[in-house]
Motif scaffolding. Structure first.
Motif, short mmCIF file in Angstrom:
data_model
loop_
_atom_site.label_atom_id
_atom_site.label_comp_id
_atom_site.label_asym_id
_atom_site.label_seq_id
_atom_site.Cartn_x
_atom_site.Cartn_y
_atom_site.Cartn_z
N ASN A 1 -0.40 -38.26 -10.15
CA ASN A 1 -1.19 -37.73 -9.04
C ASN A 1 -1.78 -36.36 -9.38
O ASN A 1 -2.93 -36.05 -9.03
CB ASN A 1 -0.33 -37.63 -7.77
N GLN A 2 -0.99 -35.55 -10.06
CA GLN A 2 -1.47 -34.22 -10.44
C GLN A 2 -2.64 -34.31 -11.42
O GLN A 2 -3.64 -33.59 -11.28
CB GLN A 2 -0.32 -33.43 -11.06
N THR A 3 -2.53 -35.19 -12.39
CA THR A 3 -3.62 -35.32 -13.38
C THR A 3 -4.87 -35.91 -12.74
O THR A 3 -5.99 -35.55 -13.12
CB THR A 3 -3.17 -36.20 -14.56
N LYS A 4 -4.69 -36.78 -11.77
CA LYS A 4 -5.86 -37.34 -11.08
C LYS A 4 -6.57 -36.25 -10.28
O LYS A 4 -7.81 -36.21 -10.23
CB LYS A 4 -5.43 -38.48 -10.16
N ALA A 5 -5.78 -35.38 -9.65
CA ALA A 5 -6.39 -34.26 -8.91
C ALA A 5 -7.13 -33.33 -9.85
O ALA A 5 -8.24 -32.85 -9.54
CB ALA A 5 -5.29 -33.50 -8.16
N SER A 6 -6.56 -33.09 -11.01
CA SER A 6 -7.23 -32.25 -12.01
C SER A 6 -8.52 -32.89 -12.47
O SER A 6 -9.53 -32.21 -12.73
CB SER A 6 -6.29 -32.01 -13.20
N ALA A 7 -8.53 -34.21 -12.58
CA ALA A 7 -9.75 -34.92 -13.00
C ALA A 7 -10.85 -34.77 -11.95
O ALA A 7 -12.02 -34.56 -12.28
CB ALA A 7 -9.43 -36.40 -13.24
N GLU A 8 -10.45 -34.88 -10.68
CA GLU A 8 -11.44 -34.72 -9.61
C GLU A 8 -11.99 -33.29 -9.60
O GLU A 8 -13.20 -33.07 -9.38
CB GLU A 8 -10.81 -35.04 -8.25
N GLN A 9 -11.11 -32.32 -9.85
CA GLN A 9 -11.55 -30.92 -9.91
C GLN A 9 -12.53 -30.71 -11.06
O GLN A 9 -13.52 -29.98 -10.93
CB GLN A 9 -10.33 -30.02 -10.06
N ALA A 10 -12.25 -31.39 -12.20
CA ALA A 10 -13.16 -31.27 -13.34
C ALA A 10 -14.52 -31.86 -13.02
O ALA A 10 -15.57 -31.34 -13.45
CB ALA A 10 -12.54 -31.96 -14.56
N LYS A 11 -14.53 -32.96 -12.25
CA LYS A 11 -15.81 -33.56 -11.86
C LYS A 11 -16.64 -32.61 -10.99
O LYS A 11 -17.86 -32.51 -11.12
CB LYS A 11 -15.56 -34.87 -11.11
N SER A 12 -15.98 -31.90 -10.06
CA SER A 12 -16.71 -30.94 -9.21
C SER A 12 -17.25 -29.78 -10.04
O SER A 12 -18.32 -29.22 -9.73
CB SER A 12 -15.78 -30.41 -8.11
N THR A 13 -16.55 -29.41 -11.08
CA THR A 13 -17.03 -28.35 -11.97
C THR A 13 -18.33 -28.75 -12.64
O THR A 13 -19.23 -27.93 -12.87
CB THR A 13 -15.95 -28.02 -13.03
N ILE A 14 -18.47 -30.05 -12.97
CA ILE A 14 -19.72 -30.53 -13.57
C ILE A 14 -20.88 -30.33 -12.61
O ILE A 14 -21.97 -29.88 -13.00
CB ILE A 14 -19.59 -32.03 -13.95
N ALA A 15 -20.68 -30.65 -11.33
CA ALA A 15 -21.75 -30.48 -10.33
C ALA A 15 -22.16 -29.02 -10.22
O ALA A 15 -23.36 -28.69 -10.15
CB ALA A 15 -21.29 -31.02 -8.98
N GLN A 16 -21.18 -28.14 -10.24
CA GLN A 16 -21.49 -26.70 -10.16
C GLN A 16 -22.26 -26.24 -11.40
O GLN A 16 -23.21 -25.46 -11.31
CB GLN A 16 -20.20 -25.90 -10.01
N SER A 17 -21.83 -26.75 -12.56
CA SER A 17 -22.49 -26.35 -13.81
C SER A 17 -23.92 -26.86 -13.85
O SER A 17 -24.83 -26.18 -14.36
CB SER A 17 -21.70 -26.89 -15.01
N GLU A 18 -24.12 -28.07 -13.35
CA GLU A 18 -25.47 -28.62 -13.33
C GLU A 18 -26.39 -27.81 -12.40
O GLU A 18 -27.56 -27.55 -12.73
CB GLU A 18 -25.42 -30.08 -12.88
N ALA A 19 -25.86 -27.39 -11.22
CA ALA A 19 -26.65 -26.59 -10.28
C ALA A 19 -26.97 -25.23 -10.88
O ALA A 19 -28.11 -24.72 -10.77
CB ALA A 19 -25.90 -26.42 -8.96
N ARG A 20 -26.00 -24.63 -11.57
CA ARG A 20 -26.22 -23.32 -12.21
C ARG A 20 -27.25 -23.45 -13.31
O ARG A 20 -28.12 -22.59 -13.49
CB ARG A 20 -24.90 -22.79 -12.76
N LEU A 21 -27.18 -24.56 -14.08
CA LEU A 21 -28.15 -24.76 -15.16
C LEU A 21 -29.56 -24.91 -14.61
O LEU A 21 -30.53 -24.36 -15.17
CB LEU A 21 -27.76 -26.01 -15.96
N ALA A 22 -29.68 -25.62 -13.49
CA ALA A 22 -31.02 -25.81 -12.88
C ALA A 22 -31.59 -24.46 -12.42
O ALA A 22 -32.78 -24.16 -12.62
CB ALA A 22 -30.92 -26.78 -11.71
N ARG A 23 -30.76 -23.63 -11.81
CA ARG A 23 -31.23 -22.32 -11.34
C ARG A 23 -31.61 -21.43 -12.52
O ARG A 23 -32.67 -20.76 -12.49
CB ARG A 23 -30.12 -21.65 -10.52
N VAL A 24 -30.80 -21.43 -13.59
CA VAL A 24 -31.10 -20.59 -14.76
C VAL A 24 -32.35 -21.09 -15.46
O VAL A 24 -33.15 -20.30 -16.00
CB VAL A 24 -29.89 -20.57 -15.72
#
Length: 465
Positions: free
Chosen positions: A112-135
């Motif tokens: 369960n802990q690793t699955k939560a970490s995986a979901e957190q990593a997926k949200s990080t991708i969305a943030q990185s993509e939004a930051r890349l678009a702005r930059v």
């Protein structure tokens, strides 16, 4: 003088009479006659011969499974006892599962802990993509302004650097997602392993049969590992199909074939005189103990091969009594003697085994000579020649009061009847010497005078007994 002459005449007459008596006695065979050897006779006759190979062994089930645990622990439940009938998949016993339950729960938490970490990593991708678009937009604007010479080159370089960092952050976020996926798989594998160990605390029957051996008690601790066999807890056997496992000498194994019929004498039923029928189902290709260090070092060890003989159910069907629950007349470990029938011949010429012996080639054509007829050199030369001669199988044929040595060719041997097949060298009805064994094998020679041995009262009584 007259008296003296008369004495001499009387003495001469006596001597003459003695000489005449000796001559008559010698010619009649009263004196100087060779003492005959007492032997037993038998006539060569036709009979049925069955060649067998005999050996002793143990009765075992054809299929017997030893059950050992894969995990260690204390037995907290035992549902069977020795002799019970079980079915495939039936629960036999349980090992204390508490430790394995906690390990499984811990593994679930890690998943369960690793699955939560995986979901957190997926949200990080969305943030990185939004930051890349702005930059990216900021860089495009700075580039246009630089082309219009509104901003300096330094401002453009800052925008370009921010763009590269944003791209790297996005790649890193994606890599973290992949790593999180592998972490989830690893955690799930750990959970599967823990669940499997928990499952192994319950022991089920791998086959239907009888509990032939129960080696543990309730509350006993057992040792189990997945790399090697643990504590043997019990055995399940199919007692419907039993076999005798024997070891056959290398000199006899070449005569044994798959499918050969066998007669089995079980010690437990020896008092009843009942014999059971079997069939050879398996012959080992490798000798017992072959390849071991002990076997390699020892040259005097007897070489034997394992042979398995199935006991045919129809031969012991009369011993089965379901009313009294006597369904299985044989128990694992019973001792049995097996006679494997390797060949049968009907109506062949045969003689007792003791009647056939071996002699050197010279013995078949020459008789014993007196010691004075040979000098030492001749004796030495003859002994050397005799050693090189190949021994031949012979019998002693009775001819009037003497015996004649005759070479024969033999076939199969019937050890139970004590007879051997004679292929050539002898005719039906001819009388031969059959004993005593020592006389036939060592003492008797071509041309010896023989007489029939008279049986004593003690020997007759022994035969009757």
């Amino acid at each position: 003088m007259k008296k003296s002459n008369r004495i001499w005449l009387i003495l001469g007459g006596i001597v003459a009479l003695l000489v005449i008596f000796l001559l008559v006695a010698k010619s009649a065979g009263w004196i100087g006659k060779e003492k005959p050897t007492e032997v037993e006779f038998v006539k060569a006759s036709k009979s049925d011969i069955t060649e067998t190979v005999s050996a002793s062994g143990k009765i075992q089930p054809e299929v017997e499974v030893k059950i050992t645990p894969d995990v260690p622990g204390e037995i907290i439940a035992l549902y069977v006892k020795e002799g019970d009938s079980v079915k495939k998949g039936q629960l036999l016993l349980k090992i204390q599962p508490e430790n394995y339950i906690s390990i499984t729960q811990r593994a679930e938490a890690v998943v369960n802990q690793t699955k939560a970490s995986a979901e957190q990593a997926k949200s990080t991708i969305a943030q990185s993509e939004a930051r890349l678009a702005r930059v990216q937009m900021e860089y495009n604007r700075q580039k246009k302004l630089f082309e219009d010479k509104v901003v300096s080159a330094a401002d453009l370089e800052v925008a370009e650097t921010n763009l590269k960092v944003a791209r790297q952050d996005l790649e890193a976020a994606r890599a973290n997602v992949e790593a999180a996926k592998y972490n989830v798989k690893s955690a799930e594998a750990g959970l599967k392993d823990a669940s499997e160990n928990l499952r192994k605390t319950s022991i089920y029957a791998p086959m239907s049969g009888i509990v032939s051996k129960l080696a543990v008690e309730l509350g006993e601790r057992v040792v189990g590992t997945s790399q090697m066999a643990g504590t043997e807890m019990l055995r399940i056997a199919n007692l419907n199909n039993m076999e005798v496992r024997i070891n056959v000498n290398e000199n006899d194994i070449v005569r044994v074939s798959l499918g050969d019929t066998a007669m089995i004498d079980v010690d437990s039923y020896a008092m009843t005189g009942k014999k059971f029928k079997g069939i050879v189902t398996e012959i080992a290709n490798t000798a017992n103990g072959s390849g071991t260090a002990v076997a390699a070092a020892s040259t005097d060890a007897v070489t034997e091969f394992e042979v398995r003989i199935r006991i045919l159910p129809e031969s012991y069907r009369d011993l089965v009594d379901r009313k009294t629950r006597k369904v299985y007349p044989f128990k694992p470990g019973m001792t049995a003697t097996v006679d494997i029938i390797t060949e049968k011949k009907t109506g062949v010429l045969s003689v007792p085994i003791a009647a056939v012996t071996t002699r050197g080639a010279n013995d078949a054509t020459t008789t014993e000579k007196k010691d004075g007829d040979k000098n030492e050199a001749e004796s030495t030369q003859e002994s050397k020649t005799t050693k090189k001669d190949k021994p031949k199988e012979v019998v002693f044929v009775h001819d009037k009061d003497k015996v004649k040595m005759r070479e024969v060719k033999t076939g199969i041997t019937d050890t139970s009847a004590g007879t051997i097949e004679v292929i050539s060298g002898l005719k039906e009805g001819e009388e031969i010497v059959s004993g005593p064994f020592v006389v036939v094998s060592k003492k008797l020679k071509d041309g010896d005078v023989v007489t029939k041995k008279v049986e004593k009262k003690e020997d007759k009584e022994k035969k009757k007994d």
